[in-house]
Design a protein around this motif. Structure first.
Motif, PDB file in Angstrom:
ATOM      1  N   GLY A  38       0.805  -1.205   0.000  1.00  0.00           N
ATOM      2  CA  GLY A  38       0.000   0.000   0.000  1.00  0.00           C
ATOM      3  C   GLY A  38       0.845   1.265   0.000  1.00  0.00           C
ATOM      4  N   PHE A  39       1.942   1.260   0.764  1.00  0.00           N
ATOM      5  CA  PHE A  39       2.843   2.420   0.759  1.00  0.00           C
ATOM      6  C   PHE A  39       3.473   2.609  -0.626  1.00  0.00           C
ATOM      7  N   PHE A  42       0.876   4.170  -2.748  1.00  0.00           N
ATOM      8  CA  PHE A  42       0.710   5.580  -2.411  1.00  0.00           C
ATOM      9  C   PHE A  42       1.734   6.430  -3.159  1.00  0.00           C
ATOM     10  N   TYR A 177      -6.075  -2.934  -0.267  1.00  0.00           N
ATOM     11  CA  TYR A 177      -5.069  -2.118   0.411  1.00  0.00           C
ATOM     12  C   TYR A 177      -4.450  -1.114  -0.562  1.00  0.00           C
ATOM     13  N   PHE A 181      -4.693   3.133  -0.390  1.00  0.00           N
ATOM     14  CA  PHE A 181      -3.551   4.043  -0.376  1.00  0.00           C
ATOM     15  C   PHE A 181      -3.484   4.850  -1.678  1.00  0.00           C
ATOM     16  N   LEU A 184      -5.575   7.938  -1.172  1.00  0.00           N
ATOM     17  CA  LEU A 184      -4.860   8.963  -0.414  1.00  0.00           C
ATOM     18  C   LEU A 184      -3.817   9.660  -1.281  1.00  0.00           C
ATOM     19  N   SER A 219       7.766   7.450   0.475  1.00  0.00           N
ATOM     20  CA  SER A 219       6.788   6.389   0.705  1.00  0.00           C
ATOM     21  C   SER A 219       7.198   5.096   0.006  1.00  0.00           C
TER      22      SER A 219
END
Length: 546
Positions: A38-39, A42, A177, A181, A184, A219
């Motif tokens: 997910g990071f 992002f 997931y 992200f 966001l 990230s």
């Protein structure tokens, strides 16, 4: 006392082990890997949200590049993609020049994320605003570097994601997931658009883009740092690519390359791979056209008639949430997707997109409210699981290829790279085709007078209330210069015809793949059925022996 001390020491040891177990529990849980993915998603989302929405507008309106140079650059970029995509995949599978780190997906993600950040920033610092040739070279270099690093990082990312989740349900959970992200990451558009007044204050836009680049790189590097190290199945994949599994891989690169070509030919002949490639190609065409020309279309067909002015909070929120709502919709469809399957859910969303186009044709371009509703629904339907559905289809193709050719381990990196080889040209063909459609109405000649420097109609609307804006603007649009009217009609019809063609094609391909998949499952059941009599005969023989 001695016994009590022994019990106390034993209790301390148990508590210590429990604490250590608790410390390790989250990292060892099934949620840790998806969270790190997910990071990574992002970081990708922050880069692409800004890149896909602004690069065409910046080069056209700020750097003053001509549409002719855009077409030349996209044509050259199309050739580079044909070389770049398989090259990056083979480097990750068989290595090159002693670079062993490039075969480690985690290291690729960790080291190349900052480099991708630098290549992304090339777009936002002009080399020239007066010389079209230098501006064209600027766009060419930026696209070449950025796409090369995106291919390298993206293939490693996709390989980790699919192989970490072997079943359909786990892949859906992992993709949820990623979509969360991704939402966001896409929201960075809202503050950037407000802060830079839709890139009209270009100094502020450059500062905001730099901050977003640092955030995305941090990230991605952080997520890659905490990902698990290279797993055994990745080593099996490299051995699968080698001609002699027991030999040292570094000494068999020639044989590995020949094996890679043979395996690639096996993959590209697979009907399910062909269906997936065509479907993803058409989806990319829609997504790129919707994203790259969204600002230009809205400025001409919505903002200028007086509805949602440039740089307003409402329009900034529309840009920020337009793509994010697609991810939110995909998350809401998690359970229906698990019940209905990938193909049926994709066909439902494509049916919504087709209905949206038909309604837009009926309403026409005279009502700015109807135009913005169409663009919003198209943006949501095109981005709703566009990436995630592609991952699910690719996962099915990987499973089919592994089973059909009896591979020791799935060749996910190679399959993703081959998919990118055939689908990435959509990113270049989509602007080429769309600009050619726009030029039917004189987009290159009249864009400056009719859109950029023409006065907005809002000033002539007086105290007209919001519900009356559409009707008043429609009446005023009839009084425009004939060339501007022709241009706006061409922009509206090009937008609709482009989406209509891609949507119908995708519906046909997804339906064909669905029925082909059902045929494969029936064949597998037919092959499995003869084994039952054999097992019964063995049981009878054993009973007789007893």
């Amino acid at each position: 006392m001695t016994v009590s001390r022994l019990h106390t020491d034993a209790a301390k040891v148990v508590l210590k082990k429990e604490k250590e177990t608790k410390k390790r529990s989250f990292r060892d849980s099934e949620h840790f890997q998806p969270l790190m993915i997910g990071f990574l998603c992002f970081g990708f989302s922050t880069f692409f949200a800004v890149y896909i929405l602004y690069y065409m507008k910046v080069f056209l309106d700020v750097y003053h590049i001509t549409t002719g140079w855009i077409q030349v650059v996209q044509a050259l970029f199309l050739v580079w993609n044909a070389i770049n995509d398989p090259m990056m995949g083979y480097l990750q599978d068989i290595g090159c020049c002693g670079m062993t780190w490039i075969m480690d997906r985690r290291k690729v993600l960790l080291f190349c994320a900052p480099a991708m950040c630098i290549s992304y920033m090339i777009f936002w610092f002009p080399w020239s605003t007066t010389n079209a040739m230098i501006t064209g070279l600027h766009l060419l270099v930026g696209l070449f570097l950025f796409d090369t690093l995106v291919t390298l990082v993206g293939s490693a990312y996709c390989g980790i994601l699919v192989e970490a989740c072997e079943t359909h349900s786990r892949r859906v959970r992992c993709l949820v997931y990623a979509e969360l992200f991704g939402i966001l990451g896409g929201l960075v558009i809202f503050p950037l658009n407000l802060y830079s007044n839709e890139a009209q204050n270009f100094g502020r836009f450059q500062l905001g883009a730099a901050v977003i680049a640092l955030l995305g790189a941090a990230s991605m590097s952080g997520g890659a740092y905490f990902l698990e190290t290279k797993k055994e199945h990745e080593l099996h994949e490299e051995i699968e690519m080698a001609e002699e599994p027991d030999a040292e891989l570094s000494k068999k690169q020639d044989n590995s390359f020949r094996k890679a070509l043979r395996v690639s030919w096996q993959i590209v002949r697979e009907p399910r791979f062909i269906f997936m490639v065509i479907a993803q190609f058409l989806r990319h065409m829609r997504t790129v056209a919707t994203g790259a020309f969204q600002m230009i279309l809205i400025n001409a067909l919505v903002s200028r008639p007086g509805f949602m002015e440039e740089g307003s909070q409402a329009l900034s929120a529309f840009y920020a949430f337009g793509g994010s709502l697609g991810s939110i919709l995909f998350m809401c469809l998690w359970k229906p997707l698990a019940l209905l399957g990938t193909h049926r859910m994709m066909l439902i969303l494509l049916g919504v997109a087709l209905t949206n186009v038909i309604i837009a044709f009926i309403l026409g371009r005279s009502d700015p409210l109807a135009v913005i509703i169409y663009i919003g629904i198209e943006s949501i339907s095109a981005s709703a699981g566009g990436y995630s559905f592609g991952m699910l289809l690719a996962g099915e193709v990987i499973d089919t290829d592994t089973k059909r050719h009896n591979r020791e381990s799935p060749l996910s990196t190679l399959i993703f790279t081959l998919k990118a080889l055939f689908t990435n040209p959509a990113e270049q063909l989509s602007p080429l085709i769309f600009i050619a459609l726009l030029d039917r109405g004189g987009f290159s000649e009249h864009r400056k007078n009719c859109i950029r420097e023409a006065p907005k109609l809002t000033a002539n609307l007086g105290n007209t209330t919001l519900p009356e804006i559409s009707t008043t603007a429609a009446a005023m649009l009839d009084l425009e210069q004939p060339v501007c009217t022709t241009l706006f009609e061409a922009m509206h019809s090009s937008m609709l015809y482009f989406t209509l063609f891609c949507t119908i094609g995708e519906i046909i391909i997804i339906s064909t793949d669905y029925w082909y998949k059902k045929g494969i499952l029936k064949e597998d059941d037919a092959k499995a059925s003869p084994e039952k009599p054999t097992n019964e005969e063995e049981l009878i023989a054993k009973n007789r022996e007893v």
